[in-house]
Design a protein around this motif. Structure first.
Motif, PDB file in Angstrom:
ATOM      1  N   VAL A   1      61.705  40.511  13.692  1.00  0.00           N
ATOM      2  CA  VAL A   1      62.826  40.681  14.548  1.00  0.00           C
ATOM      3  C   VAL A   1      61.882  40.688  16.005  1.00  0.00           C
ATOM      4  N   ARG A   2      62.325  39.407  16.600  1.00  0.00           N
ATOM      5  CA  ARG A   2      61.499  38.965  17.734  1.00  0.00           C
ATOM      6  C   ARG A   2      61.829  39.573  19.052  1.00  0.00           C
ATOM      7  N   ASP A   3      62.978  40.245  19.032  1.00  0.00           N
ATOM      8  CA  ASP A   3      63.275  40.708  20.356  1.00  0.00           C
ATOM      9  C   ASP A   3      63.209  42.390  20.489  1.00  0.00           C
ATOM     10  N   ARG A   4      62.537  42.770  19.478  1.00  0.00           N
ATOM     11  CA  ARG A   4      62.382  44.278  19.292  1.00  0.00           C
ATOM     12  C   ARG A   4      61.022  44.453  20.152  1.00  0.00           C
ATOM     13  N   ALA A   5      60.921  45.493  21.031  1.00  0.00           N
ATOM     14  CA  ALA A   5      59.825  45.771  21.739  1.00  0.00           C
ATOM     15  C   ALA A   5      58.544  46.233  20.944  1.00  0.00           C
ATOM     16  N   ARG A   6      58.954  46.950  19.954  1.00  0.00           N
ATOM     17  CA  ARG A   6      57.545  47.428  19.132  1.00  0.00           C
ATOM     18  C   ARG A   6      56.883  46.144  18.249  1.00  0.00           C
ATOM     19  N   VAL A   7      57.826  45.108  17.805  1.00  0.00           N
ATOM     20  CA  VAL A   7      57.041  44.134  17.182  1.00  0.00           C
ATOM     21  C   VAL A   7      56.395  43.211  18.283  1.00  0.00           C
ATOM     22  N   GLN A   8      56.807  42.981  19.459  1.00  0.00           N
ATOM     23  CA  GLN A   8      56.100  42.255  20.443  1.00  0.00           C
ATOM     24  C   GLN A   8      54.916  43.122  20.857  1.00  0.00           C
ATOM     25  N   ALA A   9      54.953  44.282  21.062  1.00  0.00           N
ATOM     26  CA  ALA A   9      53.649  45.066  21.373  1.00  0.00           C
ATOM     27  C   ALA A   9      52.930  44.946  20.257  1.00  0.00           C
ATOM     28  N   VAL A  10      52.893  45.074  18.974  1.00  0.00           N
ATOM     29  CA  VAL A  10      51.847  44.827  17.840  1.00  0.00           C
ATOM     30  C   VAL A  10      51.448  43.426  17.895  1.00  0.00           C
ATOM     31  N   LEU A  11      52.188  42.504  18.132  1.00  0.00           N
ATOM     32  CA  LEU A  11      51.766  40.741  17.851  1.00  0.00           C
ATOM     33  C   LEU A  11      50.763  40.805  19.147  1.00  0.00           C
ATOM     34  N   ILE A  12      51.150  41.390  20.290  1.00  0.00           N
ATOM     35  CA  ILE A  12      50.361  41.150  21.585  1.00  0.00           C
ATOM     36  C   ILE A  12      49.244  41.820  21.337  1.00  0.00           C
ATOM     37  N   LEU A  13      49.214  43.102  20.881  1.00  0.00           N
ATOM     38  CA  LEU A  13      47.829  43.643  20.445  1.00  0.00           C
ATOM     39  C   LEU A  13      46.967  43.039  19.500  1.00  0.00           C
ATOM     40  N   LEU A  14      47.610  42.695  18.523  1.00  0.00           N
ATOM     41  CA  LEU A  14      46.633  42.111  17.541  1.00  0.00           C
ATOM     42  C   LEU A  14      46.119  40.615  18.031  1.00  0.00           C
ATOM     43  N   ALA A  15      46.835  39.810  18.591  1.00  0.00           N
ATOM     44  CA  ALA A  15      46.359  38.634  19.185  1.00  0.00           C
ATOM     45  C   ALA A  15      45.188  38.889  20.289  1.00  0.00           C
ATOM     46  N   THR A  16      45.495  39.719  21.099  1.00  0.00           N
ATOM     47  CA  THR A  16      44.520  40.308  22.062  1.00  0.00           C
ATOM     48  C   THR A  16      43.337  40.662  21.430  1.00  0.00           C
ATOM     49  N   VAL A  17      43.221  41.636  20.356  1.00  0.00           N
ATOM     50  CA  VAL A  17      42.104  42.147  19.557  1.00  0.00           C
ATOM     51  C   VAL A  17      41.363  40.594  18.977  1.00  0.00           C
ATOM     52  N   LEU A  18      42.131  39.743  18.628  1.00  0.00           N
ATOM     53  CA  LEU A  18      41.507  38.840  17.732  1.00  0.00           C
ATOM     54  C   LEU A  18      40.974  37.665  18.991  1.00  0.00           C
ATOM     55  N   HIS A  19      41.560  37.531  19.920  1.00  0.00           N
ATOM     56  CA  HIS A  19      41.155  36.294  21.028  1.00  0.00           C
ATOM     57  C   HIS A  19      40.004  37.217  21.780  1.00  0.00           C
ATOM     58  N   GLN A  20      40.007  38.476  22.106  1.00  0.00           N
ATOM     59  CA  GLN A  20      38.759  38.885  22.719  1.00  0.00           C
ATOM     60  C   GLN A  20      37.496  38.924  21.911  1.00  0.00           C
ATOM     61  N   SER A  21      37.879  39.475  20.741  1.00  0.00           N
ATOM     62  CA  SER A  21      36.485  39.597  19.743  1.00  0.00           C
ATOM     63  C   SER A  21      35.961  38.225  19.717  1.00  0.00           C
ATOM     64  N   TRP A  22      36.884  37.264  19.403  1.00  0.00           N
ATOM     65  CA  TRP A  22      36.241  35.785  19.191  1.00  0.00           C
ATOM     66  C   TRP A  22      35.309  35.541  20.449  1.00  0.00           C
ATOM     67  N   ALA A  23      36.244  35.663  21.471  1.00  0.00           N
ATOM     68  CA  ALA A  23      35.595  35.125  23.015  1.00  0.00           C
ATOM     69  C   ALA A  23      34.288  36.020  23.072  1.00  0.00           C
ATOM     70  N   ALA A  24      34.197  37.231  22.689  1.00  0.00           N
ATOM     71  CA  ALA A  24      33.121  37.905  23.005  1.00  0.00           C
ATOM     72  C   ALA A  24      31.902  37.775  22.311  1.00  0.00           C
ATOM     73  N   CYS A  25      32.099  37.301  20.936  1.00  0.00           N
ATOM     74  CA  CYS A  25      31.190  36.951  19.914  1.00  0.00           C
ATOM     75  C   CYS A  25      30.184  35.886  20.770  1.00  0.00           C
ATOM     76  N   PHE A  26      30.788  34.970  21.402  1.00  0.00           N
ATOM     77  CA  PHE A  26      29.933  33.839  22.012  1.00  0.00           C
ATOM     78  C   PHE A  26      29.062  34.291  23.059  1.00  0.00           C
ATOM     79  N   GLU A  27      29.360  35.406  23.663  1.00  0.00           N
ATOM     80  CA  GLU A  27      28.757  36.024  25.198  1.00  0.00           C
ATOM     81  C   GLU A  27      27.508  36.758  24.548  1.00  0.00           C
ATOM     82  N   ILE A  28      27.894  37.628  23.369  1.00  0.00           N
ATOM     83  CA  ILE A  28      26.950  38.645  23.019  1.00  0.00           C
ATOM     84  C   ILE A  28      26.271  38.119  21.963  1.00  0.00           C
ATOM     85  N   GLY A  29      25.156  37.923  22.147  1.00  0.00           N
ATOM     86  CA  GLY A  29      24.253  37.188  21.274  1.00  0.00           C
ATOM     87  C   GLY A  29      23.670  38.195  20.091  1.00  0.00           C
ATOM     88  N   LYS A  30      23.499  39.464  20.631  1.00  0.00           N
ATOM     89  CA  LYS A  30      22.819  40.570  19.831  1.00  0.00           C
ATOM     90  C   LYS A  30      23.401  41.627  19.234  1.00  0.00           C
TER      91      LYS A  30
END
Lengths: 170, 269
Positions: free
Chosen positions: A92-121
Motif C-alpha cells: 500500500v504505497r500511500d501508507r506513511a509507514r510503508v514509505q518510511a520503511v522503504l526509505i529507511l531500507l534504501a538509505t541503509v543500503l545506499h549509504q553502506s554501499w557508498a561508504a564501503c568504497f571510502e573506508i578501506g580498513k
C-alpha cells in the motif's frame, strides 16, 4: 514524453539539492540521502522499469560529479529502483509507514554501499555504522514527512498509477 | 529465465541486468575513462542553476558577513601598521643576509558554486575557468586557509580537489619549528586530516600552526593549512600521528581565491 520530461526534471532538482543545500547540511552531520529518497519515490510512482532506469541515471550523474569510483551510486540506486518498483505492486504505497520503511531500507543500503568504497580498513566500521544510522534516522522521517506534505498539498494520493504506466522500453 | 517471466517483468529484469553490468564495468574501468569532458558539461549545465539556488542563502548570510568583515578590516588595518614596520625591518635584514626577498601572491577572487561528496565534501566547483586564467594545478584558498588545488579546468568553470580528497597530499611544515610532513586525509577509523611522516624526535605541540612548505611542488610556501589538534604515536612507533584541524571551513565555502602554482609564479611551464 511527459514522463521523460518529469524524469529529467526530477533528476535535475535532486542533483541540484544534493550539490547545494544538502551538502552544507551533510557536513554538519545531518545526512539526508536525497539520491535514495528520490529513487524510492520515483520507483513507487512509476514501477520497476522506470525505477531501475531512474536509479541508474541518477546514480551515474552523481558518480560523474565525484572524481572516483564511476558506477558506485549507479549500481546501488538501480537495484533500489528495481526492488522498490517491484514491491510497489504489492504494497500500500500511500501508507506513511510503508514509505518510511522503504526509505529507511534504501538509505541503509545506499549509504553502506557508498561508504564501503571510502573506508578501506576494518577499523573504519564504527564510523560507517554511525554514518549509515544517522542518514537512515534523518532520511526516513524527513522523507516521509515531505511526502505527506506533498500529498496534503495536492489533495490526492501520490502513487496511484504505477502499474498501468509503461516502462522505458515499453 | 526471461521466458518464465511475464513480458513487463522480463523487461525490467533485463534492464536491471544491463545497468548492473554497465555499473560493474564502469567500476572496473572507470578510472581510465576520460570523464573530465563530461564533468565539464555537467559543470556548464549545473553552475547557473547552483547560482540561482544559492542566491537566497547568500543574501541571508551576506549581511552577517558584512558586519564581521567590517570589524575584521579595522583589526587588520591596526595590525597592518605594525606589520609595515616589521616588513621594512625584515627587508633590511634579508638584504644584509643576502636572502631572496618575499613577494606577495596574486589572488584571483572566485565564487564557490557547489560542493561534491557527502558527508564530507571532496571537491568544489569554482566560478572561474581557463578564460579567467585559472589553470589546472593552481592553488585554491580562502582568507582562513588552504582549500586544495585546481584538479580540472573548464572554459568558464573549474573544479578544486579539496584537502579532504583521500588522494590529496600536501607537503607542509609546522610554522614555528619548521618540522616537515605530508598532509593526507584518512577516512578510517574516522575522517581526519593527518600530518604524516613526522619523526618522533621532532617536538610538535597542539595548537601549533601548519603551513605549506617550500618543498611543495604544487603550492607556494607559507599558506596556512590548519593547526595541530592532537599529537599521537603511529602504531609502528617510528613516526608521530598528528591530527590537523583545517583552517578553512570546508563545509561552508562561498568565496575563495586562486593563486598560480609555484611554477607559474616563477614563470616556468
Amino acid at each position: 514524453m511527459r514522463i521523460l520530461g518529469a524524469f529529467a526534471w526530477f533528476m535535475l532538482v535532486t542533483l541540484l539539492l544534493r550539490s547545494t543545500a544538502l551538502t552544507a547540511l551533510a557536513a554538519r552531520g545531518l545526512v539526508f540521502d536525497v539520491l535514495a529518497f528520490a529513487t524510492v519515490v520515483w520507483a513507487l510512482r512509476w514501477g520497476e522499469s522506470w525505477g531501475v532506469s531512474f536509479g541508474f541515471a541518477l546514480g551515474l550523474a552523481a558518480d560523474l560529479d565525484a572524481a572516483h569510483w564511476l558506477g558506485r551510486h549507479a549500481l546501488a540506486l538501480a537495484l533500489i529502483g528495481y526492488t522498490v518498483g517491484r514491491l510497489s505492486h504489492t504494497l500500500v504505497r500511500d501508507r506513511a509507514r510503508v514509505q518510511a520503511v522503504l526509505i529507511l531500507l534504501a538509505t541503509v543500503l545506499h549509504q553502506s554501499w557508498a561508504a564501503c568504497f571510502e573506508i578501506g580498513k576494518l577499523t573504519g566500521w564504527p564510523y560507517v555504522l554511525e554514518r549509515v544510522a544517522l542518514a537512515a534516522v534523518v532520511t526516513a522521517p524527513v522523507g516521509t514527512f515531505l511526502l505527506a506534505l506533498v500529498r496534503r498539498a495536492s489533495g490526492q494520493p501520490l502513487f496511484t498509477h504505477a502499474a498501468v504506466e509503461p516502462g522505458p522500453t515499453g | 529465465m526471461g521466458g518464465f517471466l511475464p513480458p513487463a517483468e522480463g523487461r525490467s529484469s533485463a534492464l536491471l541486468g544491463l545497468y548492473a553490468v554497465v555499473s560493474l564495468l564502469l567500476l572496473v574501468t572507470g578510472e581510465r575513462l576520460p570523464t573530465e569532458a563530461l564533468r565539464g558539461v555537467g559543470a556548464w549545465v549545473f553552475a547557473p542553476l547552483d547560482r540561482v539556488v544559492l542566491i537566497g542563502d547568500r543574501i541571508a548570510s551576506s549581511w552577517r558577513e558584512n558586519q564581521h568583515l567590517r570589524q575584521r578590516v579595522t583589526e587588520l588595518e591596526l595590525e597592518n601598521v605594525k606589520l609595515r614596520d616589521a616588513a621594512v625591518e625584515n627587508q633590511q635584514l634579508r638584504e644584509e643576509l643576502q636572502l631572496p626577498l618575499w613577494h606577495g601572491l596574486p589572488l584571483k577572487p572566485v565564487e564557490i558554486l557547489a560542493l561534491s561528496g557527502e558527508p564530507i565534501p571532496v571537491s568544489a566547483l569554482l566560478s572561474a575557468g581557463r578564460r579567467q586564467g585559472v589553470q589546472t594545478g593552481d592553488a585554491a584558498l580562502t582568507r582562513d586557509g588552504l582549500l586544495g588545488r585546481v584538479g580540472e579546468s573548464y572554459p568558464s568553470y573549474s573544479r578544486v580537489v579539496l584537502l579532504t580528497d583521500p588522494n590529496s597530499a600536501v607537503a607542509c611544515e609546522v610554522e614555528s619549528t619548521g618540522v616537515l610532513g605530508v598532509l593526507h586525509f584518512f577516512t578510517a577509523p574516522k575522517p581526519r586530516l593527518m600530518l604524516t611522516g613526522v619523526p618522533l624526535a621532532d617536538t610538535v605541540r597542539t595548537g601549533e600552526r601548519v603551513v605549506t612548505s617550500g618543498l611543495s611542488l604544487r603550492y607556494p610556501r607559507g599558506i596556512l593549512v590548519g593547526t595541530v589538534s592532537k599529537v599521537g604515536k603511529d602504531p609502528s612507533g617510528l613516526v608521530q600521528d598528528l591530527e590537523i584541524e583545517p583552517a578553512a571551513r570546508l563545509s561552508r565555502l562561498r568565496h575563495g581565491f586562486v593563486i598560480p602554482g609555484p611554477k607559474a609564479l616563477e614563470g616556468g611551464p
